[in-house]
Design an enzyme around this catalytic site. Structure first.
Site, PDB file in Angstrom:
ATOM      1  N   HIS A  88       7.268  -7.783  -3.465  1.00  0.00           N
ATOM      2  CA  HIS A  88       8.412  -8.370  -4.159  1.00  0.00           C
ATOM      3  C   HIS A  88       9.706  -7.802  -3.588  1.00  0.00           C
ATOM      4  CE1 HIS A  88       6.548 -10.482  -7.558  1.00  0.00           C
ATOM      5  NE2 HIS A  88       5.610  -9.551  -7.491  1.00  0.00           N
ATOM      6  N   ALA A 135     -10.337   7.445   0.109  1.00  0.00           N
ATOM      7  CA  ALA A 135     -10.237   6.916  -1.247  1.00  0.00           C
ATOM      8  C   ALA A 135      -8.840   7.152  -1.809  1.00  0.00           C
ATOM      9  CB  ALA A 135     -11.282   7.567  -2.146  1.00  0.00           C
TER      10      ALA A 135
END
Length: 161
Positions: A88, A135
């Site tokens: 955005h 991770a």
């Protein structure tokens, strides 16, 4: 276990067929690529996704594409990996964020990569072949081939001013 694998592969084949029908030539996927439960794919008009052969997407993965995402052969994804080739826009204080549109950037993930659980790949990134993304890592710049990326768990806060 064999029955589960047959079930997952059958379900993935149906999902690939549905994606092909919905997106046509803008979606391509190689042989033996499979998806587990809750795999999501969003492809905006004019965008394209290319996934290589023998890839594996674990539960909860999603690919959100407004421009271009390319994934090489033999690349595997842990649970809940998210890929976004857009972000955005938010700097114009005279408009609501949701009204400012998006900035986009092509994503390319190489061959034989392992993108571990809860990793996020952001717009404009190229990850080289044979790389491991640890991770929880958020990848926002290029990663050279043959790299291991680990998260140190830190955050940075900056002002919008």
């Amino acid at each position: 276990m064999i029955l589960l694998k047959i079930y997952w592969r059958t379900k993935a084949a149906i999902k690939k067929l549905c994606f092909k029908i919905m997106f046509g030539k803008r979606f391509s996927v190689g042989k033996n690529t499979t998806f587990r439960k809750n795999f999501g794919l969003y492809l905006e008009k004019g965008a394209s996704i290319k996934i290589g052969h023998d890839c594996f997407f674990n539960r909860g993965c999603s690919v959100n594409c407004l421009e271009s995402v390319e994934i090489g052969n033999h690349t595997i994804f842990g649970e809940n990996v998210k890929i976004y080739d857009q972000n955005h826009k938010f700097r114009d204080r005279t408009k609501l964020i949701r009204e400012q549109g998006y900035s986009t950037g092509r994503i390319k993930i190489g061959n034989n990569c392992w993108i571990c659980t809860n990793a996020v790949i952001l717009k404009g990134v190229e990850i080289g072949d044979n790389s491991v993304i640890g991770a929880g890592c958020v990848i926002h710049h290029d990663i050279p081939a043959n790299s291991v990326v680990k998260s140190n768990g830190g955050i940075t806060i900056e002002s919008l001013d």
